[in-house]
Write an enzyme that holds these catalytic residues in place. Structure first.
Site, PDB file in Angstrom:
ATOM      1  N   ASP A 167      -2.465   9.012 -11.190  1.00 35.60           N
ATOM      2  CA  ASP A 167      -2.314   8.010 -12.243  1.00 35.60           C
ATOM      3  C   ASP A 167      -0.851   7.844 -12.646  1.00 35.60           C
ATOM      4  O   ASP A 167      -0.362   6.718 -12.821  1.00 35.60           O
ATOM      5  CB  ASP A 167      -3.142   8.384 -13.469  1.00 35.60           C
ATOM      6  N   ASN A 204      -2.518  12.495  -4.731  1.00 36.17           N
ATOM      7  CA  ASN A 204      -3.728  12.525  -5.551  1.00 36.17           C
ATOM      8  C   ASN A 204      -4.523  13.804  -5.278  1.00 36.17           C
ATOM      9  O   ASN A 204      -5.042  14.427  -6.208  1.00 36.17           O
ATOM     10  CB  ASN A 204      -4.573  11.282  -5.270  1.00 36.17           C
ATOM     11  N   ASP A 206      -4.489   2.364  -4.559  1.00 29.97           N
ATOM     12  CA  ASP A 206      -3.030   2.403  -4.440  1.00 29.97           C
ATOM     13  C   ASP A 206      -2.488   1.111  -3.848  1.00 29.97           C
ATOM     14  O   ASP A 206      -1.450   1.096  -3.192  1.00 29.97           O
ATOM     15  CB  ASP A 206      -2.600   3.600  -3.586  1.00 29.97           C
ATOM     16  N   ASP A 237       0.857  -1.178   0.000  1.00 24.89           N
ATOM     17  CA  ASP A 237       0.000   0.000   0.000  1.00 24.89           C
ATOM     18  C   ASP A 237       0.896   1.231   0.000  1.00 24.89           C
ATOM     19  O   ASP A 237       1.857   1.310   0.772  1.00 24.89           O
ATOM     20  CB  ASP A 237      -0.886  -0.015   1.256  1.00 24.89           C
ATOM     21  N   HIS A 256      -6.034  13.747 -10.161  1.00 21.02           N
ATOM     22  CA  HIS A 256      -6.031  12.352 -10.614  1.00 21.02           C
ATOM     23  C   HIS A 256      -4.920  12.057 -11.624  1.00 21.02           C
ATOM     24  O   HIS A 256      -4.393  10.946 -11.651  1.00 21.02           O
ATOM     25  CB  HIS A 256      -7.388  11.972 -11.203  1.00 21.02           C
TER      26      HIS A 256
END
Length: 181
Positions: free
Chosen positions: A98, A89, A125, A81, A94
């Site tokens: 990404d 983010n 994530d 994680d 976004h």
């Protein structure tokens, strides 16, 4: 096979060459095959990273568990994680998130290219790693290497530079593991 060979010899059956099949049928067959391959890939892979998805990862875990029981081997199953993903983010949007996910996916693949490993994006994530035939000493060193690589990464987005850390969960599947769950 003998019957088919006899029929071919007697001229009762003939083997069609690809050139004997009308071009429209060949084109249709190729198009359907390409569509099938594309749909199969989409069903088993994450669109953003190209890694296998959660469903395919679970399938790979089932295969690894079967192998562990049959061959009495141990496989490392790891959950990763990204600790600062939400900050990146929210700060960069976004598009930044990404780009970070793709960057981490490539880092994982590069860090693990010497191993028989499956890397998956499980969602958000979260990533999954499956290293077949991996004992605990090798697994611990491998996870430390990945953790250090992520920590050394400086993710740049516009005018910001972010440092990252990861959290890992590890499980070593073995012959006595009951289920993938």
């Amino acid at each position: 096979i003998e019957e088919l060979a006899t029929m071919i010899h007697l001229g009762q059956v003939r083997i069609l060459e690809e050139s004997d099949i009308p071009i429209t049928e060949r084109a249709s067959h190729r198009m359907l095959q390409n569509m099938h391959n594309q749909l199969t890939h989409q069903a088993t892979h994450d669109d953003l990273t190209g890694l296998i998805n959660r469903k395919e990862f679970e399938h790979e875990l089932e295969l690894a568990l079967e192998m562990a029981k049959r061959n009495e081997t141990t496989s490392l199953c790891a959950y990763l994680d990204l600790d600062q993903f939400k900050v990146i983010n929210n700060t960069g949007g976004h598009a930044a998130g990404d780009k970070l996910l793709v960057t981490i996916a490539r880092l994982l693949e590069d860090s693990l290219n010497a191993f028989s490993v499956k890397v998956a994006r499980l969602g958000g994530d979260e990533f999954g790693l499956l290293v077949n035939d991996c004992d605990q000493d090798v697994g611990a060193k491998l996870i430390k290497k990945i953790s250090d690589s992520v920590k050394a990464l400086r993710f740049e987005w516009e005018d910001d530079v972010f440092s990252l850390t990861t959290s890992f969960g590890l499980y070593y599947m073995h012959k006595d593991t009951d289920t993938v769950t």
